[in-house]
Design a protein around this motif. Structure first.
Motif, PDB file in Angstrom:
ATOM      1  N   ASP A  67       6.472  90.345  53.559  1.00 55.86           N
ATOM      2  CA  ASP A  67       5.893  89.036  53.879  1.00 55.86           C
ATOM      3  C   ASP A  67       5.174  88.424  52.682  1.00 55.86           C
ATOM      4  O   ASP A  67       5.149  87.210  52.532  1.00 55.86           O
ATOM      5  CB  ASP A  67       4.907  89.152  55.047  1.00 55.86           C
ATOM      6  N   ASP A  68       4.580  89.274  51.837  1.00 54.73           N
ATOM      7  CA  ASP A  68       3.792  88.774  50.706  1.00 54.73           C
ATOM      8  C   ASP A  68       4.658  88.281  49.555  1.00 54.73           C
ATOM      9  O   ASP A  68       4.439  87.205  49.015  1.00 54.73           O
ATOM     10  CB  ASP A  68       2.833  89.851  50.200  1.00 54.73           C
ATOM     11  N   CYS A  69       5.649  89.102  49.149  1.00 58.81           N
ATOM     12  CA  CYS A  69       6.415  88.753  47.946  1.00 58.81           C
ATOM     13  C   CYS A  69       7.842  88.288  48.236  1.00 58.81           C
ATOM     14  O   CYS A  69       8.566  87.908  47.322  1.00 58.81           O
ATOM     15  CB  CYS A  69       6.445  89.945  46.980  1.00 58.81           C
ATOM     16  N   GLN A  70       8.259  88.347  49.491  1.00 59.08           N
ATOM     17  CA  GLN A  70       9.595  87.927  49.904  1.00 59.08           C
ATOM     18  C   GLN A  70      10.705  88.738  49.220  1.00 59.08           C
ATOM     19  O   GLN A  70      11.811  88.236  49.049  1.00 59.08           O
ATOM     20  CB  GLN A  70       9.793  86.426  49.666  1.00 59.08           C
ATOM     21  N   GLN A  71      10.412  89.962  48.826  1.00 58.93           N
ATOM     22  CA  GLN A  71      11.391  90.845  48.204  1.00 58.93           C
ATOM     23  C   GLN A  71      11.723  91.967  49.180  1.00 58.93           C
ATOM     24  O   GLN A  71      10.930  92.303  50.055  1.00 58.93           O
ATOM     25  CB  GLN A  71      10.810  91.448  46.923  1.00 58.93           C
ATOM     26  N   ASP A  72      12.902  92.552  49.002  1.00 59.60           N
ATOM     27  CA  ASP A  72      13.273  93.715  49.811  1.00 59.60           C
ATOM     28  C   ASP A  72      12.471  94.933  49.363  1.00 59.60           C
ATOM     29  O   ASP A  72      12.344  95.195  48.163  1.00 59.60           O
ATOM     30  CB  ASP A  72      14.766  94.028  49.657  1.00 59.60           C
ATOM     31  N   HIS A  73      11.931  95.660  50.343  1.00 61.11           N
ATOM     32  CA  HIS A  73      11.234  96.922  50.078  1.00 61.11           C
ATOM     33  C   HIS A  73      12.005  98.018  50.811  1.00 61.11           C
ATOM     34  O   HIS A  73      12.338  97.866  51.993  1.00 61.11           O
ATOM     35  CB  HIS A  73       9.796  96.863  50.583  1.00 61.11           C
TER      36      HIS A  73
END
Length: 129
Positions: A69-75
């Motif tokens: 949600d914070d960086c909009q990157q896949d984790h």
């Protein structure tokens, strides 16, 4: 070295280090305990996670991919880390920051939605037999 973190999380590399860069986080207010509905949701996620791992780990799936949600990157989260995060959420009401997976193989991770669909499909196969 042993620390107080749940199993599945890597050990704290700065444990007992007086110049620990995360010492600034100690001044942050502790999280509020989860309410009954939130606890139930996390407990359901833990139960679902156990089913998903049982079904998919033997097929080479290492865990789940989640869009942050914070960086909009896949984790990318391995099964053990997901379980540890959910357990920590139950105990502390929050999840501590952690290092992302190093050079993950995206094909080895699936979404929660994929897991739900796969589990539903497997249930239908069992019912049809």
């Amino acid at each position: 070295m042993r620390d107080h973190l749940p199993p599945g999380l890597p050990p704290d590399p700065f444990a007992d280090d007086p110049s620990d860069p995360s010492a600034a986080l100690d001044s942050i207010e502790p999280a509020q305990p989860l309410d009954a509905a939130e606890r139930l949701a996390v407990e359901e996620d833990l139960a679902d996670l156990a089913v998903y791992e049982a079904l998919l780990a033997r097929r080479g799936v290492r865990g789940l991919v989640v869009v942050c949600d914070d960086c909009q990157q896949d984790h990318y989260h391995d099964w053990d880390m997901l379980r540890a995060n959910l357990l920590q959420l139950l105990v502390e009401g929050t999840v501590r920051p952690h290092e992302p997976a190093v050079d993950p193989s995206p094909d080895a991770y699936v979404t929660w939605e994929y897991c739900r669909g796969y589990a539903d499909a497997m249930m239908n196969v069992v019912e049809d037999d």
